[in-house]
Design a protein around this motif. Structure first.
Motif, short mmCIF file in Angstrom:
data_model
loop_
_atom_site.label_atom_id
_atom_site.label_comp_id
_atom_site.label_asym_id
_atom_site.label_seq_id
_atom_site.Cartn_x
_atom_site.Cartn_y
_atom_site.Cartn_z
N ALA A 1 17.72 31.10 -17.74
CA ALA A 1 17.43 31.78 -19.02
C ALA A 1 17.69 33.28 -18.89
O ALA A 1 17.54 33.87 -17.83
N TYR A 2 18.10 33.88 -19.99
CA TYR A 2 18.30 35.33 -20.03
C TYR A 2 18.04 35.81 -21.46
O TYR A 2 18.19 35.05 -22.43
N GLN B 1 25.59 42.99 -25.39
CA GLN B 1 26.40 41.79 -25.54
C GLN B 1 26.74 41.31 -24.12
O GLN B 1 26.77 42.12 -23.19
N ARG C 1 31.99 31.94 -21.89
CA ARG C 1 31.73 32.26 -23.30
C ARG C 1 31.18 33.69 -23.41
O ARG C 1 30.81 34.30 -22.40
N VAL D 1 28.35 36.10 -25.72
CA VAL D 1 27.15 36.00 -26.56
C VAL D 1 26.84 37.39 -27.10
O VAL D 1 26.76 38.36 -26.34
N GLU E 1 24.49 37.52 -30.07
CA GLU E 1 23.25 37.41 -30.82
C GLU E 1 22.07 37.74 -29.90
O GLU E 1 21.94 37.18 -28.81
N HIS F 1 18.56 33.06 -24.36
CA HIS F 1 19.72 32.19 -24.19
C HIS F 1 19.65 31.53 -22.81
O HIS F 1 18.91 31.97 -21.92
N PHE F 2 20.46 30.46 -22.64
CA PHE F 2 20.41 29.71 -21.38
C PHE F 2 21.81 29.54 -20.81
O PHE F 2 22.82 29.58 -21.53
N LYS F 3 21.86 29.35 -19.49
CA LYS F 3 23.11 29.12 -18.78
C LYS F 3 22.82 28.16 -17.62
O LYS F 3 21.66 27.85 -17.32
N THR G 1 25.79 36.21 -15.63
CA THR G 1 25.95 36.99 -16.87
C THR G 1 26.33 38.43 -16.53
O THR G 1 25.84 39.01 -15.55
#
Length: 288
Positions: free
Chosen positions: A25-26, A33, A44, A46, A48, A52-54, A61
């Protein structure tokens, strides 16, 4: 014995699970961004904000700022159209508009700043090399900077760097230290030349004013003298007319008055006259 072994295992599982959960999670802030990469390959982007998850351990990230960023470099020398060397200190405002392209072409903001510096410097040399020092510093400065900004951003788009150059400005434009003294001397001589010109024009104007004043003075004195002679002539004419009229009424009395005036003028304490007894001058002093 089994119960004693199960507790550490459970704790280990919880620790590993917590680490996996945290790594998967982050949180993305509003001014950030992120690009998600897997073994260096882009997965990808992001934009927004929120949670968010990875995939833990496999994916990572990379965060980028989505706000306007500053670009400030050391002053550089640029030669103008009239062969003047300027030490130009400029800055720029830019931002990352496509994190995916930015990651693929530049990776970091440090690399991006180096590329932006090269782009802006080349455009500054191109534009300033076709204009004079006066145009750059005073008359065409705003227009030139708009052109530099537009072309720099267009070149960044052509290179597909994922950035937008919003504004380019000049903080300071100085002459090189070795040229400043010569320029200041030229400026000083120019000011002296202008001062000499103004003094010369002032002297010329002063001479014109003096000549005009002298001319007016001569005209006024001539008119005054003319008026004086006219008045004096009128007075003498009236005096002669009055005298003639008086003489015509009583010639003897007039002769007597004139003789008294002659006595008053001639017979002073320091005068000596030698006259005969029958002199007409002594007519009114005779006892007979």
């Amino acid at each position: 014995m089994v119960k004693g072994i199960g507790a550490p295992i459970l704790i280990g599982i919880l620790v590993v699970g917590s680490y996996i959960g945290l790594d998967s999670a982050y949180i993305l802030d509003q001014n950030q961004q992120v690009v998600v990469v897997e073994f260096g390959k882009l997965v990808r982007t992001v934009k927004e904000p929120g949670l968010h998850f990875k995939v833990p351990f496999i994916q990572s990230t990379i965060y980028y700022d989505n706000r306007l960023l500053d670009h400030d470099v050391q002053p550089t020398e640029i030669v103008t159209k009239d062969k003047r060397t300027l030490v130009m200190d400029n800055f720029a405002k830019w931002r990352i508009i496509n994190p995916e392209r930015f990651y693929m072409r530049l990776k970091t903001e440090a690399v991006a700043r180096d590329r932006i510096k090269d782009i802006i410097y080349s455009e500054l040399r191109l534009d300033f090399g076709s204009h004079t020092l006066e145009e750059i510093v005073s008359t065409h400065r705003d227009q030139l900077m708009k052109q530099v900004t537009k072309r720099s951003n267009s070149k960044a788009n052509d290179l597909n760097m994922g950035i937008e150059i919003v504004d380019v400005r000049i903080k300071r434009a100085d002459l090189p230290p070795e040229n400043q003294l010569a320029v200041f001397n030229r400026m000083r001589e120019e000011r002296k030349r202008i001062a000499r010109q103004w003094r010369s024009e002032g002297k010329e104007e002063a001479q014109k004013i003096r000549a005009l004043t002298e001319k007016e003075k001569v005209i006024i004195l001539a008119e005054a003298y003319k008026k004086e002679q006219e008045i004096r002539g009128e007075g003498d004419a009236k005096s002669i007319a009055i005298t003639a009229e008086a003489f015509g009424k009583d010639p003897d009395f007039y002769t007597f008055l004139r003789s008294l005036e002659a006595y008053k003028t001639s017979l002073t304490s320091r005068s000596t006259l030698i006259l005969t007894q029958n002199s007409p001058f002594l007519k009114y002093m005779s006892l007979q």
